[in-house]
Write a protein that holds these residues in place. Sequence first.
Motif, PDB file in Angstrom:
ATOM      1  N   UNK A  18     -41.595   3.407   3.099  1.00 32.56           N
ATOM      2  CA  UNK A  18     -42.545   3.604   1.815  1.00 32.56           C
ATOM      3  C   UNK A  18     -43.859   4.185   2.724  1.00 32.56           C
ATOM      4  N   UNK A  19     -44.400   3.622   3.882  1.00 34.92           N
ATOM      5  CA  UNK A  19     -45.683   4.108   4.339  1.00 34.92           C
ATOM      6  C   UNK A  19     -45.547   5.490   5.010  1.00 34.92           C
ATOM      7  N   UNK A  20     -44.303   5.793   5.608  1.00 41.17           N
ATOM      8  CA  UNK A  20     -44.316   6.864   6.580  1.00 41.17           C
ATOM      9  C   UNK A  20     -43.530   8.271   5.884  1.00 41.17           C
ATOM     10  N   UNK A  21     -42.817   7.745   4.895  1.00 36.66           N
ATOM     11  CA  UNK A  21     -41.897   8.775   4.338  1.00 36.66           C
ATOM     12  C   UNK A  21     -41.158   9.665   5.157  1.00 36.66           C
ATOM     13  N   UNK A  22     -40.635   9.301   6.112  1.00 37.31           N
ATOM     14  CA  UNK A  22     -39.540   9.768   7.092  1.00 37.31           C
ATOM     15  C   UNK A  22     -39.018   8.765   8.001  1.00 37.31           C
ATOM     16  N   UNK A  23     -37.679   9.020   8.283  1.00 36.77           N
ATOM     17  CA  UNK A  23     -36.861   8.060   9.038  1.00 36.77           C
ATOM     18  C   UNK A  23     -37.413   8.184  10.604  1.00 36.77           C
ATOM     19  N   UNK A  24     -37.916   9.433  11.027  1.00 34.96           N
ATOM     20  CA  UNK A  24     -38.583   9.614  12.235  1.00 34.96           C
ATOM     21  C   UNK A  24     -39.678   8.743  12.520  1.00 34.96           C
ATOM     22  N   UNK A  25     -40.732   8.940  11.443  1.00 32.61           N
ATOM     23  CA  UNK A  25     -42.099   8.274  11.803  1.00 32.61           C
ATOM     24  C   UNK A  25     -41.910   6.693  11.468  1.00 32.61           C
ATOM     25  N   UNK A  26     -40.989   6.448  10.658  1.00 32.94           N
ATOM     26  CA  UNK A  26     -40.939   4.925  10.276  1.00 32.94           C
ATOM     27  C   UNK A  26     -40.061   4.323  11.643  1.00 32.94           C
ATOM     28  N   UNK A  27     -39.170   4.852  12.201  1.00 30.89           N
ATOM     29  CA  UNK A  27     -38.655   4.625  13.520  1.00 30.89           C
ATOM     30  C   UNK A  27     -39.865   4.450  14.709  1.00 30.89           C
ATOM     31  N   UNK A  28     -40.588   5.329  14.781  1.00 32.64           N
ATOM     32  CA  UNK A  28     -41.785   5.497  15.734  1.00 32.64           C
ATOM     33  C   UNK A  28     -42.729   4.150  15.438  1.00 32.64           C
ATOM     34  N   UNK A  29     -42.915   3.840  14.162  1.00 31.19           N
ATOM     35  CA  UNK A  29     -43.742   2.775  13.662  1.00 31.19           C
ATOM     36  C   UNK A  29     -42.985   1.525  14.222  1.00 31.19           C
ATOM     37  N   UNK A  30     -41.674   1.469  13.975  1.00 28.25           N
ATOM     38  CA  UNK A  30     -41.154  -0.001  14.349  1.00 28.25           C
ATOM     39  C   UNK A  30     -40.548  -0.013  15.527  1.00 28.25           C
ATOM     40  N   UNK A  31     -40.414   0.986  16.544  1.00 23.11           N
ATOM     41  CA  UNK A  31     -39.803   1.031  17.747  1.00 23.11           C
ATOM     42  C   UNK A  31     -38.595   0.989  17.811  1.00 23.11           C
ATOM     43  N   UNK A  32     -37.880   2.143  16.719  1.00 24.08           N
ATOM     44  CA  UNK A  32     -36.384   2.164  16.454  1.00 24.08           C
ATOM     45  C   UNK A  32     -36.180   3.567  16.603  1.00 24.08           C
ATOM     46  N   UNK A  33     -35.067   4.013  17.004  1.00 22.92           N
ATOM     47  CA  UNK A  33     -34.590   5.334  16.996  1.00 22.92           C
ATOM     48  C   UNK A  33     -34.498   5.858  15.472  1.00 22.92           C
ATOM     49  N   UNK A  34     -34.258   7.389  15.303  1.00 21.22           N
ATOM     50  CA  UNK A  34     -34.275   7.752  13.892  1.00 21.22           C
ATOM     51  C   UNK A  34     -32.930   7.161  13.496  1.00 21.22           C
ATOM     52  N   UNK A  35     -31.673   7.456  14.387  1.00 21.23           N
ATOM     53  CA  UNK A  35     -30.481   7.189  13.725  1.00 21.23           C
ATOM     54  C   UNK A  35     -30.453   5.802  13.243  1.00 21.23           C
ATOM     55  N   UNK A  36     -31.189   4.495  14.078  1.00 16.66           N
ATOM     56  CA  UNK A  36     -31.316   3.366  13.492  1.00 16.66           C
ATOM     57  C   UNK A  36     -31.859   2.954  12.273  1.00 16.66           C
TER      58      UNK A  36
END
Length: 319
Positions: A18-36
């Motif tokens: 919701x916050x980032x609107x992107x799987x890449x940016x959400x992953x960076x926020x959470x410390x996860x990979x884009x695929x995760x």
Amino acid sequence: MNFASFDLNLLKVLDALFTEGSTVKAGARLGLSQSAVSGALGRLRHALGDPLFIRHGNRLVPTDYAQGLREGLRAELERLEALLAPPRAFDPARAEGRFRIAGSDFFADLLMPGLGALLARRAPGLKAQLVELVPTDYIASLERYEADLALVPATDLPSWLTSATLFSSPFAVIARAGHPRIEGLADEAQMPLDLFCALQHVLFSPEGRLAAMGDAALERVGRTRNVAMTVPVFSGVCRVVSESDLIALVPLQLARRVAAQHGLRLFAPPMPLPAASIIGVWHRRAEANPKAAWMRERIFEVLKPLDGAPLGRPLVGSQ
């Protein structure tokens, strides 16, 4: 959705999307990979039965269903973060809530006025409630969250309770001023045993029992007394004595506090009568609760100066 098998960690992924609107940016926020993150989104879609996000250019746009979850999800995550956060330093001046004390009405006179003044000065948002002490049920009331602290005579306790000794409570005989049978007795002198046994007594007993500590003490010297009445509250005992020729054994601290109000005279019991040791009892689960610990300390602060002195000597802090 089967909530029992739902992975709550997926909710943090949803909030990041919701916050980032992107799987890449959400992953960076959470410390996860884009695929995760993409894998988590797939599990969310399956569990909730909705696509949740539609790609619009380089952004993921929430569906109407997902948009309905957004505000409530953030609020719930914040609530859980606050719930699970380490305890912060307790500030009584800003604290709110209530603290329930199970005790006899003895404490309405000897605790609540002093505690009320203390809370008004230091913790105006906290409410202290003196609730009825049921002698046969106070332990269960602590377990059921119906009381935060019980004030009782010392006794054996289960291991899940904690206690602290507060004060020693001697006893006094009270009689109304002007009672024809006590005119020749000096105030706070020992009442003669024959007179004590001859007069009728009113007994404090929430359960309506006709015998108590005084009767056991008399039995040890081979005597009995005449209990004519039982009353479930100490205030009622004092009222009966003030308006009749009955006498009573009551805690010395209470007798001294209410003697002038009720027109009572005080005498020492005629037989050896051990002082009652009063303790505070609480559940171990509240041992580290900052608000509960602060309230217990303030209650003990008010009560410990009441430690009993013999008749003829003033109590520390007595009025």
